[in-house]
Design an enzyme around this catalytic site. Structure first.
Site, mmCIF file in Angstrom:
data_model
loop_
_atom_site.group_PDB
_atom_site.id
_atom_site.type_symbol
_atom_site.label_atom_id
_atom_site.label_comp_id
_atom_site.label_asym_id
_atom_site.label_seq_id
_atom_site.Cartn_x
_atom_site.Cartn_y
_atom_site.Cartn_z
ATOM 1 N N VAL A 10 0.804 -1.225 0.000
ATOM 2 C CA VAL A 10 0.000 0.000 0.000
ATOM 3 C C VAL A 10 0.833 1.268 0.000
ATOM 4 C CG1 VAL A 10 -2.138 -0.892 0.979
ATOM 5 C CG2 VAL A 10 -0.318 -0.174 2.513
ATOM 6 N N GLY A 11 2.076 1.146 0.287
ATOM 7 C CA GLY A 11 2.877 2.366 0.302
ATOM 8 C C GLY A 11 4.358 2.069 0.289
ATOM 9 N N GLU A 12 5.076 3.027 -0.233
ATOM 10 C CA GLU A 12 6.527 2.887 -0.284
ATOM 11 C C GLU A 12 7.078 4.225 0.165
ATOM 12 O OE1 GLU A 12 8.237 0.135 -2.565
ATOM 13 O OE2 GLU A 12 9.728 0.643 -1.044
ATOM 14 N N GLY A 13 7.792 4.223 1.241
ATOM 15 C CA GLY A 13 8.352 5.488 1.710
ATOM 16 C C GLY A 13 9.857 5.495 1.570
ATOM 17 N N SER A 14 10.453 6.539 2.088
ATOM 18 C CA SER A 14 11.907 6.664 2.000
ATOM 19 C C SER A 14 12.577 5.650 2.911
ATOM 20 C CB SER A 14 12.330 8.052 2.451
ATOM 21 O OG SER A 14 11.406 8.994 2.035
ATOM 22 N N TYR A 15 11.824 5.201 3.909
ATOM 23 C CA TYR A 15 12.458 4.357 4.915
ATOM 24 C C TYR A 15 11.885 2.950 4.996
ATOM 25 C CZ TYR A 15 14.437 8.749 6.148
ATOM 26 O OH TYR A 15 15.102 9.931 6.076
ATOM 27 N N THR A 17 8.612 -0.055 3.422
ATOM 28 C CA THR A 17 7.474 -0.427 2.590
ATOM 29 C C THR A 17 6.305 -0.719 3.517
ATOM 30 O OG1 THR A 17 9.011 -1.466 1.088
ATOM 31 C CG2 THR A 17 6.720 -2.098 0.857
ATOM 32 N N ASP A 125 6.236 16.556 9.281
ATOM 33 C CA ASP A 125 6.107 16.005 7.924
ATOM 34 C C ASP A 125 4.633 15.897 7.536
ATOM 35 O OD1 ASP A 125 7.166 15.203 5.536
ATOM 36 O OD2 ASP A 125 7.574 13.142 6.150
HETATM 37 P P1 ADP Z 1 7.371 6.329 5.334
HETATM 38 O O1 ADP Z 1 7.740 6.821 6.694
HETATM 39 O O2 ADP Z 1 8.297 5.270 4.840
HETATM 40 O O3 ADP Z 1 7.139 7.440 4.355
HETATM 41 P P2 ADP Z 1 4.543 6.148 5.911
HETATM 42 O O4 ADP Z 1 4.209 5.848 7.318
HETATM 43 O O5 ADP Z 1 4.435 7.588 5.508
HETATM 44 O O6 ADP Z 1 5.975 5.566 5.527
HETATM 45 O O7 ADP Z 1 3.614 5.287 4.967
HETATM 46 C C1 ADP Z 1 3.791 5.309 3.559
HETATM 47 C C2 ADP Z 1 2.462 5.076 2.901
HETATM 48 O O8 ADP Z 1 1.931 3.807 3.316
HETATM 49 C C3 ADP Z 1 1.381 6.085 3.278
HETATM 50 O O9 ADP Z 1 1.455 7.233 2.482
HETATM 51 C C4 ADP Z 1 0.133 5.289 3.032
HETATM 52 O O10 ADP Z 1 -0.164 5.239 1.639
HETATM 53 C C5 ADP Z 1 0.514 3.887 3.440
HETATM 54 N N1 ADP Z 1 0.151 3.644 4.840
HETATM 55 C C6 ADP Z 1 0.884 3.977 5.941
HETATM 56 N N2 ADP Z 1 0.257 3.607 7.064
HETATM 57 C C7 ADP Z 1 -0.895 3.014 6.680
HETATM 58 C C8 ADP Z 1 -2.010 2.418 7.389
HETATM 59 N N3 ADP Z 1 -2.025 2.354 8.715
HETATM 60 N N4 ADP Z 1 -3.032 1.943 6.665
HETATM 61 C C9 ADP Z 1 -3.010 1.991 5.314
HETATM 62 N N5 ADP Z 1 -2.014 2.531 4.594
HETATM 63 C C10 ADP Z 1 -0.967 3.037 5.264
#
Ligand code: ADP
Length: 470
Positions: A10-15, A17, A125
């Site tokens: 559902v998501g991929e961040g800098s740190y 997945t 952020d």
């Molecule tokens: P990072 O710190 O690596 O950027 P995030 O916590 O911002 O990670 O999460 C990255 C993405 O993952 C979010 O933008 C969202 O799309 C998805 N995501 C994060 N937490 C949840 C959650 N609890 N439920 C559904 N999707 C989530």
């Protein structure tokens, strides 16, 4: 992870997945954030910071952490799964969100920010992808990797990597004395994006951002101008001096009147002139037409409904002494709808919730289907109450829920205090969000490369979603 079936990414961040997963025993749908195993210490630091904050601060409009474990050296954070993000909605509604929906979201986002600020925490952020939205329209702020306690006077903030487009001028210029107003600036940028569908200050470098700030918002204050002039990076660069109207509605003509006013109150170059979160919550944008009086009961009903749904699907819990016991968390519930100063009642601090003890089973790696399964329910204004997306475990019992004891084998605890366990995995206690934590409840109760949005394109171009080292 072997207790979970992977449903998709559902998501991929800098740190890390984020994976959507299903607990094999309980059927609970969760989001598991798996931090990358990077040599840099920063990843661990960010993960531990996030854990620290999420354990301590609980609020209906913050994402709920269920459990934490480490597997194959990677830190895993298990969250309640929330349906989608504000960014997802902006990809769908590329001209911005409908005004009623926008006001409901902003009110909740501000509640979350106000809760953090009242506890002297800055998020640092705030951006559309960090605002999760449940199917019934409850927003939850996530990603506490950069959150931190306000520095004492004279202290300096370090190691901060933030998303550029939402960064306040004092952050861009590395003024070391920034504080809560950086979140208010980010909020201002995000409000414009949520209302119009377009990022307000998309930028490819700090200088580009500064140029845009000066042209679209205002000239630097003498203090910031001084920092700018002394910074060798900007040697020889002269920022334009722009005449700006003081009239918010002329400055932001695409926004409806009160929204323009609120944005103007957030986007002040001088941080001291930005409105605080309690002031924003009292802004006429929220108080007119009896919005708050009508929305509070609606929100309360949604939260109760979600708590009810989640009480049926809470995970099987295990009672055991745990690695985080010595953490002595003081869960801070003040400033929730029921108890905040905003509502004129006494702050309800450190109300100890009933604890759920959770054992996390050690897992072998296992590949799940990582096809994109993200489901969004954009067309529904609110209230698909049968959703299962919000899966935090809410204990209604007076004693800790408990069942089988954990049977740790070969367990060890690393310097962070997190269990690294070859066989059984670490386990920890996470208290639920207490449904009685605020007046509200006690009262009764991925982006496409081809997307037309330049923000999305920029995110891909920068790979790190517009992040930059400060
Ligand atoms: P990072 O710190 O690596 O950027 P995030 O916590 O911002 O990670 O999460 C990255 C993405 O993952 C979010 O933008 C969202 O799309 C998805 N995501 C994060 N937490 C949840 C959650 N609890 N439920 C559904 N999707 C989530």
């Amino acid at each position: 992870m072997e207790m979970y079936e992977t449903l998709g990414k559902v998501g991929e961040g800098s740190y890390g997945t984020v994976m959507k997963c299903k607990h094999k025993n309980t059927g609970q749908i969760v989001a598991i954030k798996i931090f990358y195993e990077k040599p840099e210490k920063s990843v661990n630091k960010i993960a531990l910071r996030e854990i620290k904050f999420l354990k301590q601060f609980r609020h209906e409009n913050l994402v709920n952490l269920i459990e934490v474990f480490r597997q194959k050296k990677k830190i895993h954070l298990v969250f309640e799964f929330i349906d989608h993000t504000v960014l997802d909605e902006l990809q769908h509604y590329c001209h911005g969100l409908e005004s009623r929906r926008l006001r409901k979201y902003l009110f909740q986002i501000l509640r979350a920010v106000d809760y953090l600020h009242s506890n002297n925490i800055i998020h640092r952020d705030i951006k559309p992808e960090n605002i999760l939205v449940s199917q019934s329209g409850i927003t939850k702020l996530c990603d506490f990797g950069f959150a931190r306690t306000l520095a004492a006077p004279g202290d300096v903030y370090t190691d901060y990597v933030a998303t550029r487009w939402y960064r306040a001028p004092e952050l861009v210029l590395k003024d070391t004395s920034y504080g809560k107003p950086v979140d208010i600036w980010a909020l201002g940028c995000m409000i414009i994006e949520m209302a119009t569908g377009n990022p307000f200050l998309p930028s490819s470098s700090d200088l580009d951002l500064l140029h845009k700030i000066v042209s679209k918002v205002g000239n630097l204050t003498p203090h910031l101008q001084n920092i700018f002039s002394k910074n060798p990076i900007f040697t020889g660069v002269v920022l334009p001096q722009v005449q700006h109207t003081r009239n918010a509605r002329k400055k932001y003509p695409k926004l409806n009147g009160l929204l323009a006013d609120i944005v103007h109150a957030c986007l002040q170059i001088d941080p001291a002139e930005r409105m605080s979160s309690p002031e924003l919550l009292h802004h006429e944008y929220f108080t007119r037409d009896g919005f708050i009086e009508k929305f509070i009961p609606e929100l309360r009903a949604k939260l109760l409904q979600e708590a009810r749904v989640n009480s049926f699907i809470r995970p099987k819990t295990y009672c055991k002494e745990n690695e985080f016991k010595d953490d002595e968390r003081k869960i801070v519930y003040n400033n929730t709808l029921l108890s905040s100063s905003f509502w004129g009642k006494e702050m309800e601090k450190e109300k100890k919730p009933k604890e759920i003890k959770v054992r996390v089973i050690k897992v072998k790696g296992g590949k799940g289907d990582i096809s994109e399964l993200k489901k969004t329910e954009y067309e529904v204004e609110h209230c698909r109450q049968d959703g299962m997306e919000d899966a935090h475990a809410v204990s209604e019992d007076t004693r800790p829920a408990s069942s089988e004891p954990a049977s740790p084998v070969n367990s060890s605890t690393d310097s962070s205090g997190m269990k690294e366990d070859a066989q059984s995995g670490g386990y920890m206690t996470m208290p639920p969000i207490n449904p009685a934590c605020g007046n509200l409840m006690t009262a009764n109760l991925n982006s496409n490369l081809s997307h037309p949005n330049p923000r999305i394109q920029e995110m891909h171009r920068l790979k790190g979603r517009g992040t930059c080292q400060m």
